[in-house]
Structures are given as C-alpha cells and as structure tokens.
Write an enzyme that holds these catalytic residues in place. Sequence first.
Site, mmCIF file in Angstrom:
data_model
loop_
_atom_site.group_PDB
_atom_site.id
_atom_site.type_symbol
_atom_site.label_atom_id
_atom_site.label_comp_id
_atom_site.label_asym_id
_atom_site.label_seq_id
_atom_site.Cartn_x
_atom_site.Cartn_y
_atom_site.Cartn_z
ATOM 1 N N HIS B 123 37.983 39.606 -10.268
ATOM 2 C CA HIS B 123 38.362 38.691 -11.359
ATOM 3 C C HIS B 123 38.006 39.372 -12.685
ATOM 4 O O HIS B 123 37.076 40.179 -12.741
ATOM 5 C CB HIS B 123 37.534 37.408 -11.166
ATOM 6 C CG HIS B 123 37.885 36.262 -12.051
ATOM 7 N ND1 HIS B 123 37.518 36.196 -13.367
ATOM 8 C CD2 HIS B 123 38.538 35.096 -11.783
ATOM 9 C CE1 HIS B 123 37.934 35.048 -13.881
ATOM 10 N NE2 HIS B 123 38.556 34.360 -12.942
ATOM 11 N N ASP B 200 29.914 39.151 -7.724
ATOM 12 C CA ASP B 200 30.534 37.892 -8.143
ATOM 13 C C ASP B 200 30.732 37.047 -6.884
ATOM 14 O O ASP B 200 31.589 37.346 -6.054
ATOM 15 C CB ASP B 200 31.879 38.198 -8.821
ATOM 16 C CG ASP B 200 32.707 36.943 -9.099
ATOM 17 O OD1 ASP B 200 32.282 35.837 -8.722
ATOM 18 O OD2 ASP B 200 33.792 37.084 -9.683
ATOM 19 N N GLN B 203 33.732 32.722 -5.440
ATOM 20 C CA GLN B 203 34.644 32.204 -4.400
ATOM 21 C C GLN B 203 34.019 32.249 -3.007
ATOM 22 O O GLN B 203 34.668 31.842 -2.045
ATOM 23 C CB GLN B 203 35.949 33.007 -4.408
ATOM 24 C CG GLN B 203 36.720 32.947 -5.710
ATOM 25 C CD GLN B 203 37.223 31.549 -6.043
ATOM 26 O OE1 GLN B 203 37.348 30.690 -5.165
ATOM 27 N NE2 GLN B 203 37.493 31.308 -7.312
ATOM 28 N N LYS B 226 32.567 25.227 -8.928
ATOM 29 C CA LYS B 226 33.424 25.573 -7.787
ATOM 30 C C LYS B 226 32.819 25.086 -6.466
ATOM 31 O O LYS B 226 33.429 25.238 -5.414
ATOM 32 C CB LYS B 226 33.652 27.072 -7.740
ATOM 33 C CG LYS B 226 34.475 27.574 -8.937
ATOM 34 C CD LYS B 226 35.010 28.933 -8.700
ATOM 35 C CE LYS B 226 35.481 29.588 -9.987
ATOM 36 N NZ LYS B 226 36.819 29.155 -10.418
ATOM 37 N N CYS B 370 43.559 35.355 -13.551
ATOM 38 C CA CYS B 370 42.514 36.195 -14.178
ATOM 39 C C CYS B 370 42.247 37.443 -13.322
ATOM 40 O O CYS B 370 41.100 37.885 -13.218
ATOM 41 C CB CYS B 370 41.229 35.417 -14.418
ATOM 42 S SG CYS B 370 41.416 34.060 -15.552
#
Lengths: 90, 408
Positions: B123, B200, B203, B226, B370
């Site tokens: 991302h 990251d 997700q 999220k 993104c």
Amino acid sequence: MSWQNYVGHIDDTCGQEKDFILLLKPEKKGEAIARIRAVMTVDRRIGDIMLQGTLLGTEATFFCNGKLILKGLGSRENLERFLDSLFPAS
Amino acid sequence: MTMDIAAVRADFPILARTVNGKPLAYLDNAATSQKPRQVLEAVDRYYRQNNANVHRGVHTLASESTVLYEEAHQKAAAFLNARSWQEIIFVRNTTEALNLAATALALGHLKPGDEVLITRVDHHSNIIPWFLLKERFGILTRMVDALPDGTLDLEDFKAKLAGRPKVVAMTHVSNVTGWISPLERLIPLAHEAGALVVVDGAQAVPHFPVDVQALDADFYAFSGHKVLAPMGIGVLYGKRELLTRLPPFLGGGDMLETVCVVGGVCSLCLKALPWKYEAGTANVDGAVGLTAAIDYLAGLGWDAVRPHEESLFRRTVEGMRRMKHVRLIGPEDLSRRVGCVPFTVEGLSASEVATALDGEGIAIRSGFHCAQPLHERLGLSSSARISLAFYNTEAEVDRCLAVLESLG
C-alpha cells in the site's frame, strides 16, 4: 436554474481514467433524468442497471439509481463547462 | 467451531439498513470494518461516565480514563502477543504508525546513503513514508518487484537483500489481492542481511491471529478501524530495545518527565515507553473502542471466524471464475489469501462496476486501492475489489455474484 440545482455531489475516481461520478439531487432527479435521456445516445443497455453511451460528445454511463459517470473530461473545469451545456441556465 | 451468523449480524446495527431500497451488503471491509454495538456502547459509555484527559489529574475521572487508556495498551499488546504493553504506541492509523517508524529510524538509526527495501506489493502507506526520507535525510529506497499474479518476487527480494539494506518495509497481507506474505521466511532473511523489518499489518489483523514475537518483526503496524474499532486509533508495535533507543518525532505534552530551561538552553527528560512517542492529548475513546473490538473478536474466536471467512472467500472466487466476462486478479492458490477479491469486468470500468453494485445495495471499492505500483505491474489502471468480513453471509455473496453475472 443551473447545473448546481440538479447535481448534489461530484466525486472523482482514482486511477488514470479520472472519471467523474455525479449524484443527482433527489428532489430534481426526475427533471435531470429526463434531460439526460433526451440528449443521450445509447450504445449499450445492461438490463435495468445502466446505459452506456455518449452525452453531448462525452462518454457517459447513466445508472438507474440516478448516478452518472462521465469519462475523459480530464479536469474539473471541463466538467463544469460540460454541465453548463447539459443543464443550461434558464 | 461454527459461528451463529444471525446473532453476530444482530450485533452490527448498520447491517440492518437499506441502500437504494435494497438491504445493504457491505463488501468493502478492507477499506474499513463495521462496528458492533459492543464497541459503540463502550465509546458511548466512556463519554457518559469517564471522559477526562489522561495522566494529567488526580481526580477520579482522570484516573478512570487513564486506567482505561493503559488497559487498551495491554489489550493491544496481548492481541499481537507483544512482550510488553510498553511496546505498543497508539497513533491515528497504520499510515501514521509507518510514518512514525520511518521517521524515528531516519532520526536514530539510518545515515545518508543507507538503503531501505520496499516492495511493489505494498500500500502507498508503506511506500511513500520511505520515499520521503530521501528528500529529508538522503536515505535511498529500492523496490522489490512483484510477479504477474501480484505476489512478491521472492528471487528479486533475495537479490536485493544482497545490497545490505538497513530496513525492509513490507506488508503482511496485500490490500489488493489478499495475498499473505510468507513473513516467516522473509523476516529471517532480512535479519540475516542485517536489516530491521517494518511490517504493515493492516489487512492481516482482521483475518487471523498475529504473533509479533513468533514473526520476530521489529515494527508492526495496524489500524483499529479495520478490525471493528473506531476510526482514529492505530497501533505501532516496536521492540522495546528499538523504541528505547530511537527518538520520537512528535514533541509536546504528556511525553516528558521534565523540561528545564537554564540560561536559555532547554533540557528534556523524556517519559518511559510508550509515552515518549505519544505527545499531546490521546484518542482515549478510540482506545476504549479498540479494547471493546479486541474483546469482541476474542469472544467469537478465530476458530469460528476463519472457516466462515474462508468459505465466503472460496464461494466468491469460484462464482466469479464461472463468469467469462470477469477477470480475476491475484494468485490462483487461495490457501494463501484472505479477504480481498480484486477483478475487472470486460467493457466496464471499475467505477461503473462499483456503481452498478451500489444501485443494488452492495458496497465494494473501485480504483487502485492506494496501490498504484502494484496495479502498474498487473497492467491495470484500476480494479474493482470485493472484500469480506466474518459478518458477511453466503446470501450477500450470491446477490453480488448475481449482479456481476448480469453485467456480462
């Protein structure tokens, strides 16, 4: 009356296409749809979902829920000029 | 272990609404999750009963608020299996967490000319903060390529490690394809090459348990919103020795023990972890919401969540594979994917597909999500993306598939 009376919200898509997505004002939706349908050349109809075609020389997709996608206009200034033509001030 | 989906959905008030006269089918969960009433009630209760600024008063409300805020750090630490709650820094979101990691490393670990390895799969939030270091600090970036199916090019990764980067920044799960990166193999390779690893996890955390100790990640970031919590609360996990050694990038109230000005010279004594990284008034209601969100997930249990999500994911992909006008994006092996199903429809732009579905009350995302470098690698300027959560149903997936079928 000008296009601001008919268009409630304008969004632009991300990606290189930079399409504009227009949401018609609910209270003026009927009038706006009539104007769009009157000048739109339809190339493809997908069920009751959408019409693809050309609107005053601009590639456009009109959705039955009152959304309109305009392609290839490039800038907000061009969009506003287009909307001035689509909904001329009375 | 099975999940009572009707009972779960009853916890999410927004799922009962209609959109364009149709029942909402919310399939845009990779953008943000919906919130259960337990989270809504926790935030509401906080403002009705406990609201006060933390660490700044001896009165009862300040103490209660401080306890709730510190408990949220403990809860987040347990959620990631961190060694200590002091390794948990609260920020606004994953983006801010990754910017904090990048800037702190630039200020306290990297030198001009040092290299950071980033990846095309990531991302923008884990690409741009590192690019910005070049202008500010003279730190260089190299990008690991992706394969045509959107997964990381592991050979290129290994080859670029030979350049001895000081930091490797990579995603745990792709926000485009849902591909699960093999961090268990990649992090040891990065460490062997002498690099710190920044992950990251935005997700990943909504879909499976994450153990930062087992992964041996040096930094790990995620957003509360999220994973059922409110927007505006995020987490940066960092190993204690790194967080202790590195400097903060925000200065202000609540991050200092003392400020002494002698002869015009200012002398600062920073607070212990995690407070030295949390200058200014905290997002306490967000932290309270995060606590409630983690508790809610724990109450369901991953053993119940995972099979339901996997079943929905396979149903979605298999349904779309039958449509000749739909092109699925991403690796064919579904066993290493979660949540996201990106695709294109012949003759339609991604925004046309998303708008068509919206007309039927179905929310999905369109654009490049993104992740423009990955889209370029895939030969696309944009895509449509269905993203699933445990509160989605087979009926919602089938409604979505029916509309997609009609677009052919």
